[in-house]
Each structure stands twice: as structure tokens, then as C-alpha cells.
Design a protein around this motif. Structure first.
Motif, PDB file in Angstrom:
ATOM      1  N   GLU A   4       0.837  -1.210   0.000  1.00  0.00           N
ATOM      2  CA  GLU A   4       0.000   0.000   0.000  1.00  0.00           C
ATOM      3  C   GLU A   4       0.868   1.255   0.000  1.00  0.00           C
ATOM      4  OE1 GLU A   4      -3.474   2.200   2.675  1.00  0.00           O
ATOM      5  OE2 GLU A   4      -2.285   0.575   3.567  1.00  0.00           O
ATOM      6  N   TYR A   5       1.864   1.299   0.854  1.00  0.00           N
ATOM      7  CA  TYR A   5       2.765   2.457   0.933  1.00  0.00           C
ATOM      8  C   TYR A   5       3.467   2.691  -0.394  1.00  0.00           C
ATOM      9  CZ  TYR A   5       6.760   5.270   2.555  1.00  0.00           C
ATOM     10  OH  TYR A   5       7.724   6.247   2.712  1.00  0.00           O
ATOM     11  N   LEU A   6       3.981   1.623  -0.995  1.00  0.00           N
ATOM     12  CA  LEU A   6       4.658   1.748  -2.283  1.00  0.00           C
ATOM     13  C   LEU A   6       3.686   2.184  -3.375  1.00  0.00           C
ATOM     14  CD1 LEU A   6       6.887  -1.407  -1.984  1.00  0.00           C
ATOM     15  CD2 LEU A   6       7.694   0.971  -1.999  1.00  0.00           C
ATOM     16  N   ARG A   7       2.478   1.640  -3.354  1.00  0.00           N
ATOM     17  CA  ARG A   7       1.486   1.961  -4.393  1.00  0.00           C
ATOM     18  C   ARG A   7       1.098   3.430  -4.351  1.00  0.00           C
ATOM     19  NH1 ARG A   7      -1.268   3.756  -7.575  1.00  0.00           N
ATOM     20  NH2 ARG A   7      -3.040   2.848  -8.696  1.00  0.00           N
ATOM     21  N   VAL A   8       0.834   3.950  -3.153  1.00  0.00           N
ATOM     22  CA  VAL A   8       0.396   5.350  -3.062  1.00  0.00           C
ATOM     23  C   VAL A   8       1.537   6.329  -3.299  1.00  0.00           C
ATOM     24  CG1 VAL A   8      -1.548   4.744  -1.575  1.00  0.00           C
ATOM     25  CG2 VAL A   8       0.577   5.584  -0.535  1.00  0.00           C
ATOM     26  N   HIS A   9       2.771   5.839  -3.231  1.00  0.00           N
ATOM     27  CA  HIS A   9       3.935   6.683  -3.517  1.00  0.00           C
ATOM     28  C   HIS A   9       4.607   6.299  -4.843  1.00  0.00           C
ATOM     29  CE1 HIS A   9       3.530   7.512   0.825  1.00  0.00           C
ATOM     30  NE2 HIS A   9       3.946   8.704   0.450  1.00  0.00           N
ATOM     31  N   SER A  10       3.874   5.659  -5.712  1.00  0.00           N
ATOM     32  CA  SER A  10       4.431   5.272  -7.008  1.00  0.00           C
ATOM     33  C   SER A  10       5.013   6.492  -7.729  1.00  0.00           C
ATOM     34  CB  SER A  10       3.350   4.641  -7.886  1.00  0.00           C
ATOM     35  OG  SER A  10       3.846   4.425  -9.200  1.00  0.00           O
ATOM     36  N   PRO A  11       6.197   6.340  -8.301  1.00  0.00           N
ATOM     37  CA  PRO A  11       6.806   7.457  -9.017  1.00  0.00           C
ATOM     38  C   PRO A  11       6.221   7.687 -10.413  1.00  0.00           C
ATOM     39  CG  PRO A  11       8.242   5.562  -9.114  1.00  0.00           C
ATOM     40  CD  PRO A  11       7.081   5.179  -8.230  1.00  0.00           C
ATOM     41  N   SER A  12       5.204   6.944 -10.778  1.00  0.00           N
ATOM     42  CA  SER A  12       4.632   7.068 -12.123  1.00  0.00           C
ATOM     43  C   SER A  12       3.992   8.436 -12.332  1.00  0.00           C
ATOM     44  CB  SER A  12       3.566   5.986 -12.348  1.00  0.00           C
ATOM     45  OG  SER A  12       2.412   6.275 -11.581  1.00  0.00           O
ATOM     46  N   ALA A  13       3.931   8.868 -13.576  1.00  0.00           N
ATOM     47  CA  ALA A  13       3.269  10.134 -13.920  1.00  0.00           C
ATOM     48  C   ALA A  13       1.781  10.060 -13.584  1.00  0.00           C
ATOM     49  CB  ALA A  13       3.471  10.451 -15.401  1.00  0.00           C
ATOM     50  N   GLU A  14       1.214   8.866 -13.640  1.00  0.00           N
ATOM     51  CA  GLU A  14      -0.196   8.670 -13.307  1.00  0.00           C
ATOM     52  C   GLU A  14      -0.483   9.094 -11.863  1.00  0.00           C
ATOM     53  OE1 GLU A  14      -2.969   4.777 -12.460  1.00  0.00           O
ATOM     54  OE2 GLU A  14      -1.517   4.636 -14.077  1.00  0.00           O
ATOM     55  N   VAL A  15       0.466   8.878 -10.970  1.00  0.00           N
ATOM     56  CA  VAL A  15       0.299   9.229  -9.559  1.00  0.00           C
ATOM     57  C   VAL A  15       0.932  10.584  -9.249  1.00  0.00           C
ATOM     58  CG1 VAL A  15       0.874   8.550  -7.180  1.00  0.00           C
ATOM     59  CG2 VAL A  15       0.186   6.818  -8.845  1.00  0.00           C
ATOM     60  N   GLN A  16       2.159  10.796  -9.696  1.00  0.00           N
ATOM     61  CA  GLN A  16       2.899  12.013  -9.356  1.00  0.00           C
ATOM     62  C   GLN A  16       2.567  13.201 -10.256  1.00  0.00           C
ATOM     63  OE1 GLN A  16       4.682  12.203  -6.607  1.00  0.00           O
ATOM     64  NE2 GLN A  16       4.308  10.037  -6.204  1.00  0.00           N
ATOM     65  N   GLY A  17       1.970  12.928 -11.411  1.00  0.00           N
ATOM     66  CA  GLY A  17       1.746  14.009 -12.366  1.00  0.00           C
ATOM     67  C   GLY A  17       3.063  14.436 -12.985  1.00  0.00           C
ATOM     68  N   HIS A  18       3.013  15.531 -13.705  1.00  0.00           N
ATOM     69  CA  HIS A  18       4.237  16.054 -14.322  1.00  0.00           C
ATOM     70  C   HIS A  18       4.781  17.242 -13.544  1.00  0.00           C
ATOM     71  CE1 HIS A  18       4.012  13.314 -17.688  1.00  0.00           C
ATOM     72  NE2 HIS A  18       2.727  13.587 -17.772  1.00  0.00           N
ATOM     73  N   SER A  19       4.081  17.585 -12.450  1.00  0.00           N
ATOM     74  CA  SER A  19       4.528  18.613 -11.517  1.00  0.00           C
ATOM     75  C   SER A  19       3.808  18.356 -10.197  1.00  0.00           C
ATOM     76  CB  SER A  19       4.209  20.017 -12.054  1.00  0.00           C
ATOM     77  OG  SER A  19       2.811  20.199 -12.132  1.00  0.00           O
ATOM     78  N   PRO A  20       4.318  18.900  -9.086  1.00  0.00           N
ATOM     79  CA  PRO A  20       3.711  18.616  -7.782  1.00  0.00           C
ATOM     80  C   PRO A  20       2.220  18.950  -7.692  1.00  0.00           C
ATOM     81  CG  PRO A  20       5.855  19.613  -7.473  1.00  0.00           C
ATOM     82  CD  PRO A  20       5.552  19.671  -8.956  1.00  0.00           C
ATOM     83  N   ASP A  21       1.779  20.000  -8.388  1.00  0.00           N
ATOM     84  CA  ASP A  21       0.358  20.363  -8.311  1.00  0.00           C
ATOM     85  C   ASP A  21      -0.531  19.431  -9.129  1.00  0.00           C
ATOM     86  OD1 ASP A  21       1.531  21.506 -10.619  1.00  0.00           O
ATOM     87  OD2 ASP A  21      -0.081  22.986 -10.769  1.00  0.00           O
ATOM     88  N   GLN A  22       0.051  18.518  -9.884  1.00  0.00           N
ATOM     89  CA  GLN A  22      -0.722  17.541 -10.662  1.00  0.00           C
ATOM     90  C   GLN A  22      -0.774  16.170  -9.980  1.00  0.00           C
ATOM     91  OE1 GLN A  22       1.223  17.386 -14.477  1.00  0.00           O
ATOM     92  NE2 GLN A  22       0.031  19.093 -15.290  1.00  0.00           N
ATOM     93  N   ALA A  23      -0.139  16.037  -8.818  1.00  0.00           N
ATOM     94  CA  ALA A  23      -0.115  14.742  -8.120  1.00  0.00           C
ATOM     95  C   ALA A  23      -1.541  14.319  -7.756  1.00  0.00           C
ATOM     96  CB  ALA A  23       0.746  14.837  -6.873  1.00  0.00           C
ATOM     97  N   VAL A  24      -1.782  13.018  -7.821  1.00  0.00           N
ATOM     98  CA  VAL A  24      -3.094  12.445  -7.531  1.00  0.00           C
ATOM     99  C   VAL A  24      -3.018  11.713  -6.194  1.00  0.00           C
ATOM    100  CG1 VAL A  24      -4.799  10.752  -8.314  1.00  0.00           C
ATOM    101  CG2 VAL A  24      -3.599  12.168  -9.987  1.00  0.00           C
ATOM    102  N   LEU A  25      -3.965  12.026  -5.301  1.00  0.00           N
ATOM    103  CA  LEU A  25      -4.022  11.313  -4.033  1.00  0.00           C
ATOM    104  C   LEU A  25      -4.672   9.961  -4.272  1.00  0.00           C
ATOM    105  CD1 LEU A  25      -3.653  11.261  -0.944  1.00  0.00           C
ATOM    106  CD2 LEU A  25      -5.964  12.234  -0.777  1.00  0.00           C
ATOM    107  N   GLU A  26      -3.907   8.913  -4.053  1.00  0.00           N
ATOM    108  CA  GLU A  26      -4.398   7.552  -4.234  1.00  0.00           C
ATOM    109  C   GLU A  26      -5.081   7.101  -2.949  1.00  0.00           C
ATOM    110  OE1 GLU A  26      -4.105   5.503  -7.016  1.00  0.00           O
ATOM    111  OE2 GLU A  26      -3.367   7.271  -8.065  1.00  0.00           O
ATOM    112  N   SER A  27      -6.350   6.726  -3.047  1.00  0.00           N
ATOM    113  CA  SER A  27      -7.073   6.245  -1.872  1.00  0.00           C
ATOM    114  C   SER A  27      -7.582   4.833  -2.144  1.00  0.00           C
ATOM    115  CB  SER A  27      -8.237   7.187  -1.541  1.00  0.00           C
ATOM    116  OG  SER A  27      -9.151   7.235  -2.612  1.00  0.00           O
TER     117      SER A  27
END
Length: 125
Positions: free
Chosen positions: A32-55
Motif C-alpha cells: 500500500e505504501y509503495l502503491r500510493v507513492h508510485s513514481p509514475s506520472a499517473e500518480v505524481q503528475g508532471h509537476s507537484p500540483d498535478q499529483a493524484v491522491l491515491e485512496s
């Protein structure tokens, strides 16, 4: 920059825990910890304001670990997510900053009224 390659990696697939050892310290990171902190663009976005909170990722598991040369591992999760390439440096950061990063995640869930629990949709037959 020197690559921080772990001296030992062990996946406890059933428990959903990845143990990583650097020097004399072993860190246990949940899927779970690794999944919600995935370095993928899908999760992190292309900038910090584009990051998606995984729930809703509490029950996620690690299906496979796929080495990426000598610098990283791609993790495939049971929810189908497989686009994160976790460099050794990033995994080391996740391991050594676990408590801080986990609390930030829990705080973000609370602020957004989200949950770690997966949401199931009833399907009628």
C-alpha cells in the motif's frame, strides 16, 4: 551520484511487504505504501500540483518485481498499476523517510475526506 543498490531484497508476497536492506538496516515497506507513492506520472503528475491522491489501496498487493537494469525495479500491483519505475535512490528515500511520508499521506486523506479502504461496487446479476 552513486547508486544506492540494496544489499538484499525480499518480497513477502502473501503479506504484501517488500523488505529492502542497505548496509545493516532493513526496511519493510508495505505494498500500500509503495502503491500510493508510485513514481509514475499517473500518480505524481508532471509537476507537484498535478499529483493524484491515491485512496482505497489498503488491500493492494505486489504481483511482480521486474528489475530495470542495475538502477531500479518496476513493481506490478494487484490493482493493475504497473507503470512506476522505482529507482534504488527513490526506494531508499521512501524507506528512510517512511514515518514522515506516511503521516503526510494520512493527513492528505483526512483533508480530502478519503479513506485507505477500497470501495466496492455491488454488481447485480
Amino acid at each position: 551520484m552513486t547508486t544506492i543498490i540494496p544489499s538484499n531484497i525480499h518480497l513477502h508476497q502473501r503479506a504484501g511487504i517488500l523488505d529492502l536492506t542497505w548496509d545493516d538496516a532493513t526496511y519493510s515497506l508495505t505494498a500500500e505504501y509503495l502503491r500510493v507513492h508510485s513514481p509514475s506520472a499517473e500518480v505524481q503528475g508532471h509537476s507537484p500540483d498535478q499529483a493524484v491522491l491515491e485512496s482505497g489501496k489498503r488491500g493492494v498487493r505486489i504481483k511482480t518485481l521486474d528489475p530495470q537494469g542495475h538502477y531500479a525495479v518496476r513493481i506490478e500491483f494487484s490493482d493493475g498499476h504497473d507503470s512506476g519505475i522505482f529507482t534504488w535512490e527513490y526506494l531508499h528515500e521512501l524507506a528512510t523517510k517512511h514515518d514522515i511520508l506516511w503521516q503526510r499521506y494520512l493527513d492528505a486523506l483526512h483533508r480530502q475526506g478519503a479513506s485507505r479502504e477500497p470501495r466496492f461496487i455491488a454488481v447485480s446479476h
